[in-house]
Design an enzyme around this catalytic site. Structure first.
Site, PDB file in Angstrom:
ATOM      1  N   ASP A 172      12.111  -1.663  -3.339  1.00 55.77           N
ATOM      2  CA  ASP A 172      10.968  -2.332  -2.710  1.00 55.77           C
ATOM      3  C   ASP A 172       9.822  -2.315  -3.720  1.00 55.77           C
ATOM      4  O   ASP A 172       9.375  -1.249  -4.138  1.00 55.77           O
ATOM      5  CB  ASP A 172      10.587  -1.601  -1.426  1.00 55.77           C
ATOM      6  N   ALA A 194      -6.594   1.457  -1.119  1.00 58.95           N
ATOM      7  CA  ALA A 194      -6.011   2.696  -0.612  1.00 58.95           C
ATOM      8  C   ALA A 194      -4.753   3.070  -1.387  1.00 58.95           C
ATOM      9  O   ALA A 194      -4.491   4.254  -1.642  1.00 58.95           O
ATOM     10  CB  ALA A 194      -5.703   2.557   0.880  1.00 58.95           C
ATOM     11  N   GLY A 202       6.605  -7.070 -14.923  1.00 55.86           N
ATOM     12  CA  GLY A 202       7.713  -6.633 -14.093  1.00 55.86           C
ATOM     13  C   GLY A 202       8.675  -5.741 -14.855  1.00 55.86           C
ATOM     14  O   GLY A 202       8.270  -4.784 -15.527  1.00 55.86           O
ATOM     15  N   GLU A 236      -9.461  -7.795  -2.770  1.00 55.25           N
ATOM     16  CA  GLU A 236      -9.244  -7.849  -1.328  1.00 55.25           C
ATOM     17  C   GLU A 236     -10.518  -7.464  -0.580  1.00 55.25           C
ATOM     18  O   GLU A 236     -10.494  -7.259   0.623  1.00 55.25           O
ATOM     19  CB  GLU A 236      -8.079  -6.945  -0.916  1.00 55.25           C
ATOM     20  N   ASP A 275      -0.061  -1.559  -7.793  1.00 59.04           N
ATOM     21  CA  ASP A 275      -1.190  -0.665  -7.507  1.00 59.04           C
ATOM     22  C   ASP A 275      -0.963   0.706  -8.132  1.00 59.04           C
ATOM     23  O   ASP A 275      -1.904   1.319  -8.663  1.00 59.04           O
ATOM     24  CB  ASP A 275      -1.378  -0.524  -5.997  1.00 59.04           C
TER      25      ASP A 275
END
Length: 310
Positions: free
Chosen positions: A254, A44, A230, A141, A260
């Site tokens: 955050d 999603a 990163g 997932e 994603d």
């Protein structure tokens, strides 16, 4: 003619997020912030990120017939995602329990719920969507046999992008379809055969770095590989060249969902005809913009916000 720039086949979760000063040690309890609930799940998230950037995007997933499922559907539709492929019922919506520390780093535990019921038959039933998609992206997932069915259902000319998260060993059939395989450092180690808790890049060379991992991963069969690093950006490799793509310096609030957003942007730009390094350069900007806000889908930038990022 493709109906979709990107079809995401994957998970849809409700993210239950708590801010903490530090993560608890084994057996320890720490106090955190008030609980917040956000739409999430790697599938999603990717779909919402791509749609916000302007890609014609569809999601094939499963949610529960519950409040969390309705939250997720509303969020996808708000982002502009085609949700005709989202199936409902059979199990509660998946949930991710997330702690975020003051640096923006997170730890995540996922209860798959309905995601575990996304089956190979669901993929076969959605054959029309797969044939209508320029790029198909997925993650781990959802059941591995479902990912395998996605690979078997691809049309000639459709590009397949995989982020193996949570990581596990992959079959030669799946690896051969990846263009690219997108991994972070931890995922690279696991795909290369290291135990999940092993911090060494691979068993033979504990001092190996991203270029070594890329060569080793390509030897397993993917057509191309992207290793996300990163704040250092990403390394892209296709067997001919390996290029380090720097990131944009931002203040991280955050990091939830940033990977994603990167994957979605990369997949979309590849489908638009960009080369791997150019697509990764754009994707690093998207990922950098995403970490400057709290939450996953709520943090994903529009194309205009990416352009304005200094």
């Amino acid at each position: 003619m493709y109906d979709y720039d990107l079809l995401v086949v994957g998970s849809a979760n409700a993210d239950l997020v708590i801010g903490v000063e530090r993560r608890p040690a084994p057996g320890e309890t720490v106090l955190g912030s008030d609980l917040s609930i956000h739409p999430g799940g790697k599938g999603a998230n990717q779909a919402a990120a791509a749609a916000r950037l302007g890609a014609r995007t569809a999601l094939l997933a499963r949610v529960g017939d519950d409040a969390h499922g309705r939250l997720l559907l509303d969020s996808q539709r708000s982002a502009g995602v085609d949700t005709d492929g989202v199936l409902s019922g059979g199990a509660p919506t998946g949930v991710a329990l997330i702690t975020v520390d003051p640096s923006g780093d997170n730890s995540i535990v996922v209860s798959p719920g309905a995601n575990a019921r996304l089956s190979p038959q669901d993929i076969r039933d959605a054959a029309g969507m797969l044939k209508s998609s320029r790029v198909v992206s997925t993650q781990l997932e959802i059941p591995l046999e479902t990912v395998t069915e996605v690979v078997r259902s691809l049309s000639p000319g459709t590009r397949f992008v995989l982020n193996p998260s949570p990581p596990m060993p992959l079959s030669a059939e799946i690896l051969a379809a990846c263009d690219p395989l997108i991994v972070n450092e931890h995922e690279a180690r696991v795909v290369l055969g290291a135990p999940a808790g092993d911090d060494s890049p691979d068993a033979d060379s504990p001092d190996a770095g991203p270029r070594d991992w890329a060569r080793a991963l390509l030897a397993l069969g993917p057509r191309s590989v992207v290793i996300t690093l990163g704040a250092q950006g990403a390394l892209v490799a296709d067997g001919r060249t390996a290029t380090l793509v720097p990131s944009v310096k931002v203040r991280a609030v955050d990091t939830t969902g940033a990977g994603d957003a990167f994957t979605a942007a990369l997949a979309w730009r590849l489908g638009a005809g960009e080369d791997l390094a150019s697509a990764a350069a754009y994707a690093t900007r998207v990922g950098a913009a995403a970490v400057t806000k709290e939450g996953a889908q709520a943090s994903f930038p529009t194309a205009a916000e990416v352009t304005s990022l200094v």
